[in-house]
Design an enzyme around this catalytic site. Sequence first.
Site, PDB file in Angstrom:
ATOM      1  N   LYS A  63     141.134 156.462  73.875  1.00  0.00           N
ATOM      2  CA  LYS A  63     142.468 156.395  73.581  1.00  0.00           C
ATOM      3  C   LYS A  63     143.055 155.724  72.297  1.00  0.00           C
ATOM      4  O   LYS A  63     143.837 156.537  71.547  1.00  0.00           O
ATOM      5  CB  LYS A  63     143.370 155.537  74.941  1.00  0.00           C
ATOM      6  CG  LYS A  63     143.098 155.759  76.477  1.00  0.00           C
ATOM      7  CD  LYS A  63     143.949 154.984  77.051  1.00  0.00           C
ATOM      8  CE  LYS A  63     143.696 153.632  77.159  1.00  0.00           C
ATOM      9  NZ  LYS A  63     142.447 153.284  77.776  1.00  0.00           N
ATOM     10  N   ARG A  73     150.166 150.608  83.170  1.00  0.00           N
ATOM     11  CA  ARG A  73     148.886 150.573  83.976  1.00  0.00           C
ATOM     12  C   ARG A  73     149.127 150.191  85.362  1.00  0.00           C
ATOM     13  O   ARG A  73     148.102 150.193  86.155  1.00  0.00           O
ATOM     14  CB  ARG A  73     148.371 149.363  83.309  1.00  0.00           C
ATOM     15  CG  ARG A  73     147.034 149.656  82.347  1.00  0.00           C
ATOM     16  CD  ARG A  73     146.607 148.750  81.583  1.00  0.00           C
ATOM     17  NE  ARG A  73     145.043 148.778  81.239  1.00  0.00           N
ATOM     18  CZ  ARG A  73     144.965 148.858  80.024  1.00  0.00           C
ATOM     19  NH1 ARG A  73     145.906 148.695  78.919  1.00  0.00           N
ATOM     20  NH2 ARG A  73     143.715 148.858  79.416  1.00  0.00           N
ATOM     21  N   ARG A 116     130.444 150.188  71.836  1.00  0.00           N
ATOM     22  CA  ARG A 116     131.755 149.598  71.268  1.00  0.00           C
ATOM     23  C   ARG A 116     131.309 148.064  71.023  1.00  0.00           C
ATOM     24  O   ARG A 116     131.708 147.494  69.858  1.00  0.00           O
ATOM     25  CB  ARG A 116     132.893 149.680  71.934  1.00  0.00           C
ATOM     26  CG  ARG A 116     134.147 149.200  71.328  1.00  0.00           C
ATOM     27  CD  ARG A 116     135.251 149.808  71.772  1.00  0.00           C
ATOM     28  NE  ARG A 116     135.856 148.958  72.930  1.00  0.00           N
ATOM     29  CZ  ARG A 116     136.865 149.345  73.589  1.00  0.00           C
ATOM     30  NH1 ARG A 116     137.398 150.387  73.233  1.00  0.00           N
ATOM     31  NH2 ARG A 116     137.304 148.762  74.399  1.00  0.00           N
ATOM     32  N   ARG A 128     134.138 143.117  70.836  1.00  0.00           N
ATOM     33  CA  ARG A 128     135.413 142.662  71.747  1.00  0.00           C
ATOM     34  C   ARG A 128     135.148 141.724  72.905  1.00  0.00           C
ATOM     35  O   ARG A 128     133.883 142.333  73.475  1.00  0.00           O
ATOM     36  CB  ARG A 128     136.183 143.892  72.244  1.00  0.00           C
ATOM     37  CG  ARG A 128     137.472 144.072  71.459  1.00  0.00           C
ATOM     38  CD  ARG A 128     137.979 145.491  71.878  1.00  0.00           C
ATOM     39  NE  ARG A 128     138.255 145.345  73.335  1.00  0.00           N
ATOM     40  CZ  ARG A 128     139.196 146.301  73.819  1.00  0.00           C
ATOM     41  NH1 ARG A 128     139.782 147.174  73.042  1.00  0.00           N
ATOM     42  NH2 ARG A 128     139.788 146.263  75.118  1.00  0.00           N
ATOM     43  N   ARG A 147     137.011 146.116  84.763  1.00  0.00           N
ATOM     44  CA  ARG A 147     138.163 146.962  83.869  1.00  0.00           C
ATOM     45  C   ARG A 147     138.159 148.078  84.491  1.00  0.00           C
ATOM     46  O   ARG A 147     139.189 148.995  84.971  1.00  0.00           O
ATOM     47  CB  ARG A 147     138.043 146.988  82.519  1.00  0.00           C
ATOM     48  CG  ARG A 147     138.291 145.657  81.973  1.00  0.00           C
ATOM     49  CD  ARG A 147     137.862 145.272  80.690  1.00  0.00           C
ATOM     50  NE  ARG A 147     138.274 146.312  79.697  1.00  0.00           N
ATOM     51  CZ  ARG A 147     137.412 146.904  78.533  1.00  0.00           C
ATOM     52  NH1 ARG A 147     136.177 146.198  78.368  1.00  0.00           N
ATOM     53  NH2 ARG A 147     137.948 147.403  77.912  1.00  0.00           N
TER      54      ARG A 147
END
Length: 194
Positions: free
Chosen positions: A13, A87, A126, A132, A143
């Site tokens: 996204k 969300r 990632r 992160r 998640r």
Amino acid sequence: MRIVFIGPPGAGKGTQCRRLSAHYTIPHLSTGEMLRKASRDTPVGRVVGAYIDNGQLAPDPLVMRIVRKRLQRNDCRRGSLFDGFPRTVIQSELLDEHLSAMGQKVDIVLDLQVKEAELVERLLARAEVEGRDDDTAETIQRRLHVFRTQTAPVLDYYAGRGLIEQIDGQRTADEVFDEICDRIDTRLRNQEPG
Ligand code: AMP
């Protein structure tokens, strides 16, 4: 034009939204980015940070407050590209209420689809690059679960309004981008009077 971009974590996204925002010159509103920025420096920020680190959703009223404030800025008059928002179904309803009070509406909802095994692979990759805190194996599972249980119903909400465009996210970023632009341009053409 108001675009809602929905996809599970790791679907791409962020990458697509940055390109779309430049291509259509509409602001990119990422609630994840906004919440990460609000994080840590204030008592509220520390609470928000804890939700993010645990892979859970921040509370709806808090998210709505941040979004409403952002939508008041001038650059949102032309439109906006919502990344990672709404969300929950409640956020969708509150967004509709807020926009309709301003004579605006959501025009298109992009549903970026990627299989779960590939999402996990991408998120772990990632984690190595971006570091992160919420890209750990355990938080990634949480998640994905949050997406399935709380965010997938948002797609049903918009499907009932005929706004959904399903996009296959398992292709190159360029291919995905071109397809999204095609879908948006077609919708725009069909919206034009005459
Ligand atoms: P993202 O950058 O979109 O992956 O979001 C990172 C994290 O920020 C999420 O896992 C949530 O903890 C929080 N977050 C982002 N957007 C929202 C939202 N619309 N509602 C609730 N929490 C959110």
